[in-house]
Design an enzyme around this catalytic site. Structure first.
Site, PDB file in Angstrom:
ATOM      1  N   ASP A 157       0.860  -3.260  -2.107  1.00 32.37           N
ATOM      2  CA  ASP A 157       0.789  -4.335  -3.105  1.00 32.37           C
ATOM      3  C   ASP A 157       2.166  -4.647  -3.653  1.00 32.37           C
ATOM      4  OD1 ASP A 157      -1.865  -4.910  -2.971  1.00 32.37           O
ATOM      5  OD2 ASP A 157      -2.459  -3.577  -4.600  1.00 32.37           O
ATOM      6  N   CYS A 210      -7.044  -2.607   4.180  1.00 32.19           N
ATOM      7  CA  CYS A 210      -6.280  -2.612   2.931  1.00 32.19           C
ATOM      8  C   CYS A 210      -6.910  -1.548   2.056  1.00 32.19           C
ATOM      9  CB  CYS A 210      -6.432  -3.999   2.294  1.00 32.19           C
ATOM     10  SG  CYS A 210      -5.765  -4.133   0.630  1.00 32.19           S
ATOM     11  N   ASP A 258     -10.249 -11.331  -3.581  1.00 32.18           N
ATOM     12  CA  ASP A 258     -11.260 -10.816  -4.509  1.00 32.18           C
ATOM     13  C   ASP A 258     -11.685 -11.878  -5.536  1.00 32.18           C
ATOM     14  OD1 ASP A 258     -12.770  -9.110  -6.017  1.00 32.18           O
ATOM     15  OD2 ASP A 258     -11.154  -7.700  -6.476  1.00 32.18           O
ATOM     16  N   LYS A 267     -10.279  -9.410   5.293  1.00 31.48           N
ATOM     17  CA  LYS A 267      -9.441  -8.376   4.679  1.00 31.48           C
ATOM     18  C   LYS A 267     -10.396  -7.367   4.053  1.00 31.48           C
ATOM     19  CE  LYS A 267      -6.010  -7.805   0.962  1.00 31.48           C
ATOM     20  NZ  LYS A 267      -5.251  -8.561  -0.082  1.00 31.48           N
ATOM     21  N   TRP A 268     -10.418  -6.163   4.590  1.00 31.45           N
ATOM     22  CA  TRP A 268     -11.375  -5.114   4.170  1.00 31.45           C
ATOM     23  C   TRP A 268     -10.631  -4.156   3.251  1.00 31.45           C
ATOM     24  CZ3 TRP A 268     -15.633  -2.965   7.769  1.00 31.45           C
ATOM     25  CH2 TRP A 268     -16.230  -1.824   7.229  1.00 31.45           C
ATOM     26  N   ASP A 269     -10.943  -4.223   1.978  1.00 31.41           N
ATOM     27  CA  ASP A 269     -10.220  -3.471   0.947  1.00 31.41           C
ATOM     28  C   ASP A 269     -11.010  -2.215   0.557  1.00 31.41           C
ATOM     29  OD1 ASP A 269      -8.316  -2.921  -0.974  1.00 31.41           O
ATOM     30  OD2 ASP A 269      -8.464  -4.858  -1.987  1.00 31.41           O
ATOM     31  N   ASN A 286     -10.567   0.209  -2.992  1.00 35.31           N
ATOM     32  CA  ASN A 286      -9.647   0.349  -4.121  1.00 35.31           C
ATOM     33  C   ASN A 286      -9.802   1.595  -4.977  1.00 35.31           C
ATOM     34  OD1 ASN A 286      -7.769  -1.959  -4.199  1.00 35.31           O
ATOM     35  ND2 ASN A 286      -9.667  -3.126  -4.094  1.00 35.31           N
TER      36      ASN A 286
END
Ligand code: DGJ
Length: 759
Positions: free
Chosen positions: A549, A527, A368, A477-479, A481
């Site tokens: 995490d 993720c 990020d 990496k596909w997050d 949140n």
């Protein structure tokens, strides 16, 4: 032949070498479940398994003089309003206000292989020879609807998949207010329910409870499969252990809100339901339209919980995960998140990458903070254009430099989200999920884009695909949140708002489908604030999932152990991070941090430049070790041996399918004085083969001191490899002197045991 049909064409027996699943048409035309359990012989009739009797004040559903009472019948896919007072699998609201329906058996079809459920992801088959599908066709005349029940049995896996499809042929519109993927009625309630619950930083903690009268539910209403309650759950017999006994596993190929519910009646039977959570769900059908539920996966084991996990691991590894990365060795990566957060520039990134290259790491992942005005959590999400203050050459320039070093390059994205401080939001404030004239909750100062709208998915797709096309990107990496709070689409009619949650998930799958189709060589890792979206839907697109995490080498034992019940090691993202650990402040030795992360997709989550020369040598050795063992770890059979939820120790082993090589991990939380020996009993080995056994222990040289009596002899044993039969290792166990933990010089120590067959 995997599916047999009785001579009267009304009883169906799905059978492979592991289990039998038997159902029949009841006299009122509805479907009844007769058996699900260990494989039994086929016979012309299983009518003796139908139980019927006098049931006091119950209402009888079939016409007189029948005594068929649905209150007690074990039904395949029960509906509301039939004298069955248990929770139904579906409910249909009709124009006249009625919610009563009665789908009656009409016909069946058996097809080789497995039909696609697209646009929903589902388990696959590589060829039609791998299994068979039974499709039952039922009809409800009053609504002019057809219901299809799908059952797929694999020849070589203890797995049955199920789903349901509703079709409105004519008449007037109806609304599905509940449409679960499957229901299973079991004849007794002598089970314990295991669920995998948690929160951010402590995902998939194992909970076990005895079933009791009433409803016990495992669910998410967060618009995501969630860290709080993973959709996977197990029913096991009380006497079932890791190594023996009966266990049933349930999961769905879905990433949104879910309900897994177990209801026990006062007459001692059990109903299991799983599928999309009915709250905030309704699906209006107009004539000619249909609704397909996500796929449910049922696993059966007569060989304990490890047997059940292996069934799910094999299915996921080979028939859920797909694409080129299914079978390729997974790259050892380094990710900059814990090293830099969003505070980096190109020089710092290149410095971290260079050091990683030196130790043998294969992939650098930029996390990020690389785009738009993203310098902290308040801005930038939605603007997928590189921030040239940080990266003057953009992602293209940086990725080329990283590739020139001999590393592959990976990139973090969070496509479903937007900050209000972004060009995307300023241009399209109505593109977030939010109810008109209501409070808009933020999570980490971000909002959820309305992926139920195709134009939103198109816009995000065009931005992200452009970045990928221009740069050299090998990994994404596909997050994601935050969860969804105010689920309302400003692009849908009021009567279709009940579709929003599900259409949003279909939008996510649409974006994944487009990106994985255009960039088939990219390895995706999903993720969601760590492991808040660890599910089979995601695994159909992203072969690995960032597990948590929480990278603390001690707490990770629990998280990975819990995750392993339902998901294979090849999907478990696991990295070595710095100490003191960012989430716990704990100091776990470097060797243990690696010994835990090996049992996943290995990598680093720190700046290697901050390690000492001695630590760097150890890291080089770790990378070499993982490269030599990753095929075994990612493709072998995994067995849990000692649970971290029960005591001071954790143990597990992965054994190659041919049983020639194995690797066991043993971990101890706290050291104890004068603790003596322990017997570490392994599993999964060939009892008749002799194995060379070598211990891998990281001894702290400060403890090579004469004041520990017998230390020299103990250390000498570390350099000797024993030769033992598999039966000795599994039944007698490997004697380990607990001084092996004391001489590592701290708590949270561990050792690995390498096994290689020599005959
Ligand atoms: C949550 C993830 O789990 C982390 O690894 C990291 O990618 C952050 N998001 C970045 O915002």
């Amino acid at each position: 032949m995997l599916i047999s049909v009785s001579p009267n064409a009304e009883t169906f027996h799905l059978r492979n070498r592991f289990f039998s699943y038997i159902m029949t048409v009841m006299e009122n035309g509805q479907m009844e479940n007769l058996y699900f359990g260990k494989a039994v012989h086929e016979r012309p009739s299983f009518a003796y398994l139908h139980e019927e009797g006098l049931h006091g004040m119950s209402a009888f559903n079939a016409p007189e003089p029948s005594r068929l009472c649905l209150s007690f019948a074990r039904q395949e896919y029960p509906s509301y309003g039939t004298s069955d007072f248990r929770c139904p699998a579906f409910e249909i609201e009709q124009r006249n206000g009625s919610r009563i329906s009665a789908f009656k058996f009409r016909s069946y079809e058996i097809i080789p292989g497995k039909p696609s459920l697209a646009p929903l992801p589902a388990a696959t088959m590589e060829s039609d020879a791998e299994g068979e599908t039974l499709i039952l066709k039922l009809a409800d005349d009053a609504t002019d609807m057809t219901l299809y029940l799908f059952y797929t049995i694999y020849a070589d896996l203890p797995i049955l998949t199920r789903s349901a499809k509703f079709e409105l042929n004519g008449g007037t519109p109806v609304t599905l207010t509940r449409a679960l993927s499957m229901s299973l009625d079991l004849p007794d309630m002598a089970y314990e329910m295991m669920t995998f619950t948690g929160a951010w930083g402590r995902e998939r903690s194992v909970r076990t409870r005895k079933l009791d009268h009433g409803v016990q539910a495992n669910f998410s209403m967060r618009g995501s499969s969630s860290a709080e309650m993973n959709p996977f759950f197990i029913l096991k017999r009380p006497e079932t252990t890791e190594h023996q006994g009966e266990a049933l596993g349930f999961n769905i190929v879905y990433s949104g809100s879910h309900l897994g519910q177990v209801e026990c009646t006062s007459d001692g039977t059990t109903r299991v339901l799983t599928g999309i959570h009915p709250d905030n769900f309704s699906w209006r059908l107009t004539p000619g339209e249909s609704f397909q539920t996500p796929e449910a996966i049922l696993g059966y084991s007569g060989d304990g919980l490890n047997g059940l996990s292996r069934a799910f691991h094999d299915l996921i590894r080979t028939r859920i995960v797909r694409g080129v990365w299914r079978d390729r060795p997974r790259p050892i990566l380094i990710n900059n998140w814990e090293a830099t957060g969003m505070n980096f520039d190109e020089a710092l990134i290149l410095k971290i990458a260079e050091k990683a290259k030196d130790v043998g790491v294969e992939l650098f992942v930029l996390d990020d903070g690389w785009f738009g005005a993203r310098n902290d959590e308040h801005a930038g999400l939605g603007d997928w254009v590189a921030n040239t203050d940080k990266l003057p050459g953009g992602i293209k320039g940086l990725s080329e430099k990283i590739e020139a070093m001999g590393l592959k390059f990976g990139l973090w994205i969070e496509p479903e989200m937007v900050n209000k401080d972004s060009d995307l939001y300023r241009a399209h404030p109505d593109w977030i999920l939010s109810a008109p004239n209501r409070f808009q909750s933020h999570g980490r100062f971000q909002y959820v884009l309305d992926f139920s709208r195709k134009e939103v998915v198109d816009q995000v797709h065009s931005q992200i695909a452009k970045v990928i096309r221009e740069a050299k990107i090998s990994y994404i990496k596909w997050d994601s949140n935050r969860y969804i709070t105010e689920c309302y689409s400003n692009g849908s009619a009021p009567e279709d708002q009940g579709k929003t949650f599900h259409k949003h998930i279909l939008g996510i799958y649409d974006l994944y489908t487009r990106l994985t189709a255009e960039f088939p060589e990219i390895l995706f890792e999903s993720c969601s604030s760590g492991g808040a979206r660890y599910d089979l839907g995601m695994l159909c697109f992203a072969p690995q999932t960032w597990t948590s995490d929480n990278t603390d080498g001690y707490e990770r034992q629990r998280i990975q152990y819990g995750t392993s019940y339902g998901y294979p090691l090849s999907s478990i993202g696991a990295h070595v991070s710095a100490v003191p650990n960012h989430q716990t402040g704990r100091l776990v030795p470097l060797s243990t941090r690696a010994n835990v992360a090996y049992f996943g997709t290995f990598g680093y989550e720190l700046d290697l430049n901050r390690l000492s020369a001695d630590e760097i040598e150890k890291v080089k050795d770790q990378v070499k070790f993982m490269k030599a063992n990753r095929e075994l770890i990612h493709r072998g059979d995994f067995y849990r041996l000692i649970s971290p939820f029960e005591g001071n120790e954790t143990g597990w082993i992965v054994v190659g399918k041919d049983k020639k090589k194995a690797l066991a991990g043993f971990y101890q939380c706290l050291n104890n004085a004068n603790a003596g020996w322990l017997r570490f009993r392994l599993a999964g080995l060939d009892p008749n083969r002799k194995y060379r056994v070598a211990l891998r222990v990281d001894v702290d040289p400060r403890y090579l001191a004469p004041f520990i009596p017998g230390l020299d002899r103990l250390l000498a044993t570390l350099n000797q490899s024993a030769e033992l039969y598999g039966d000795e290792l599994m039944y007698a166990g490997l004697p380990l002197n607990r001084m092996l933990f004391v001489i590592q010089g701290c708590d949270f120590t561990s050792l690995l045991i390498e096994l290689e067959a020599i005959e």
